[in-house]
Design a protein around this motif. Structure first.
Motif, PDB file in Angstrom:
ATOM      1  N   GLU A  48      70.402 -32.528  -6.498  1.00  0.00           N
ATOM      2  CA  GLU A  48      69.310 -33.576  -6.452  1.00  0.00           C
ATOM      3  C   GLU A  48      69.490 -34.338  -6.011  1.00  0.00           C
ATOM      4  O   GLU A  48      69.878 -34.983  -4.907  1.00  0.00           O
ATOM      5  CB  GLU A  48      67.455 -33.306  -6.718  1.00  0.00           C
ATOM      6  N   ALA A  49      70.118 -34.967  -7.068  1.00  0.00           N
ATOM      7  CA  ALA A  49      70.898 -36.485  -6.927  1.00  0.00           C
ATOM      8  C   ALA A  49      71.591 -36.997  -6.143  1.00  0.00           C
ATOM      9  O   ALA A  49      71.172 -37.930  -6.226  1.00  0.00           O
ATOM     10  CB  ALA A  49      70.793 -37.693  -8.827  1.00  0.00           C
ATOM     11  N   TYR A  50      72.222 -36.007  -5.287  1.00  0.00           N
ATOM     12  CA  TYR A  50      72.931 -36.261  -4.152  1.00  0.00           C
ATOM     13  C   TYR A  50      72.637 -35.908  -3.056  1.00  0.00           C
ATOM     14  O   TYR A  50      73.627 -36.017  -2.230  1.00  0.00           O
ATOM     15  CB  TYR A  50      74.464 -35.757  -4.691  1.00  0.00           C
ATOM     16  N   HIS A  51      71.886 -34.905  -2.741  1.00  0.00           N
ATOM     17  CA  HIS A  51      71.316 -34.790  -1.707  1.00  0.00           C
ATOM     18  C   HIS A  51      71.419 -35.916  -0.468  1.00  0.00           C
ATOM     19  O   HIS A  51      71.771 -36.876  -1.319  1.00  0.00           O
ATOM     20  CB  HIS A  51      70.130 -34.283  -1.649  1.00  0.00           C
ATOM     21  N   HIS A  52      72.029 -35.322   0.754  1.00  0.00           N
ATOM     22  CA  HIS A  52      71.533 -36.287   2.190  1.00  0.00           C
ATOM     23  C   HIS A  52      72.809 -37.225   2.335  1.00  0.00           C
ATOM     24  O   HIS A  52      72.800 -38.160   2.525  1.00  0.00           O
ATOM     25  CB  HIS A  52      70.584 -37.185   1.807  1.00  0.00           C
ATOM     26  N   GLN A  53      73.990 -36.642   0.893  1.00  0.00           N
ATOM     27  CA  GLN A  53      75.572 -37.658   1.430  1.00  0.00           C
ATOM     28  C   GLN A  53      75.727 -36.803   1.844  1.00  0.00           C
ATOM     29  O   GLN A  53      77.447 -37.355   2.650  1.00  0.00           O
ATOM     30  CB  GLN A  53      75.831 -37.989  -0.282  1.00  0.00           C
ATOM     31  N   GLY A  54      76.301 -35.697   2.624  1.00  0.00           N
ATOM     32  CA  GLY A  54      76.874 -34.880   3.038  1.00  0.00           C
ATOM     33  C   GLY A  54      77.522 -34.066   2.495  1.00  0.00           C
ATOM     34  O   GLY A  54      79.145 -33.069   3.191  1.00  0.00           O
ATOM     35  N   LEU A  55      77.493 -34.318   1.012  1.00  0.00           N
ATOM     36  CA  LEU A  55      78.925 -33.226   0.125  1.00  0.00           C
ATOM     37  C   LEU A  55      78.364 -31.689   0.102  1.00  0.00           C
ATOM     38  O   LEU A  55      79.509 -30.796  -0.119  1.00  0.00           O
ATOM     39  CB  LEU A  55      78.117 -33.483  -1.608  1.00  0.00           C
ATOM     40  N   GLY A  56      76.873 -31.559   0.543  1.00  0.00           N
ATOM     41  CA  GLY A  56      76.998 -29.777   0.715  1.00  0.00           C
ATOM     42  C   GLY A  56      77.992 -29.027   1.989  1.00  0.00           C
ATOM     43  O   GLY A  56      78.508 -28.163   1.863  1.00  0.00           O
ATOM     44  N   LYS A  57      77.604 -30.234   3.120  1.00  0.00           N
ATOM     45  CA  LYS A  57      78.837 -29.342   3.488  1.00  0.00           C
ATOM     46  C   LYS A  57      80.083 -29.698   4.252  1.00  0.00           C
ATOM     47  O   LYS A  57      80.901 -29.052   4.677  1.00  0.00           O
ATOM     48  CB  LYS A  57      78.587 -31.048   5.305  1.00  0.00           C
ATOM     49  N   LYS A  58      80.207 -31.218   3.130  1.00  0.00           N
ATOM     50  CA  LYS A  58      81.525 -31.106   2.695  1.00  0.00           C
ATOM     51  C   LYS A  58      82.660 -29.450   2.004  1.00  0.00           C
ATOM     52  O   LYS A  58      83.911 -29.235   1.618  1.00  0.00           O
ATOM     53  CB  LYS A  58      81.949 -32.645   1.850  1.00  0.00           C
TER      54      LYS A  58
END
Length: 158
Positions: free
Chosen positions: A58-68
């Motif tokens: 959750e601390a890394y959400h909204h950085q495009g990592l899930g998309k990557k």
């Protein structure tokens, strides 16, 4: 990965390790020595792939990592139709990534695996550390995420 950020599994570390080891494609995102994201796919490498366990702390959400993570898995299974299993709360996010709802999909679930608790249980951080030590990876540095390593392990084409 913090326990509050994931709903991957209620399995033991050994069971989760085995699931990743038996997957055709594994992706792990590292920030320093911490695994902060992951995903995997089962595939025959010819026509079909099933995507599982896409998760980002959750601390890394909204950085495009899930998309990557999703894109790297789909890149490794590019010749395949891909199906994806996810929590009802994330269906719209995957639709934004190009996935479409299936009208003919069916499932047969193991009776011991069906429970609301199983859907909402959180992954233990030790699981990810063990997975990273056991599996062989190739590290990829990306321009989009220069401070993080993205590790891709694939059994396809071997």
């Amino acid at each position: 990965m913090r326990r509050s950020g994931f709903g991957l599994t209620d399995f033991t570390p050994a069971q989760t390790e085995k699931a990743f080891e038996n997957s055709a494609v594994n992706v792990f995102v590292l920030d320093g020595n911490n695994i902060i994201g992951c995903g995997r796919a089962l595939s025959d490498g010819v026509s079909q792939a099933a995507v599982y366990n896409i998760a980002v702390d959750e601390a890394y959400h909204h950085q495009g990592l899930g998309k990557k993570v999703t894109a790297l898995i789909l890149e490794e299974t590019a010749d395949c139709n891909a199906v994806l299993y996810t929590h009802p709360d994330t269906v719209s996010w995957y639709e934004e990534q190009g996935f479409r709802r299936m009208k003919t999909g069916l499932a047969l679930y193991h009776p011991d695996r069906i429970s609301e608790w199983a859907l909402s249980n959180r992954l233990n951080p030790r699981i990810c550390r063990r997975i990273g030590r056991v599996l062989g990876f190739c590290a990829i540095k990306t321009d989009s995420f220069p401070a993080m390593d993205i590790l891709v392990s694939t059994a396809l084409g071997q």
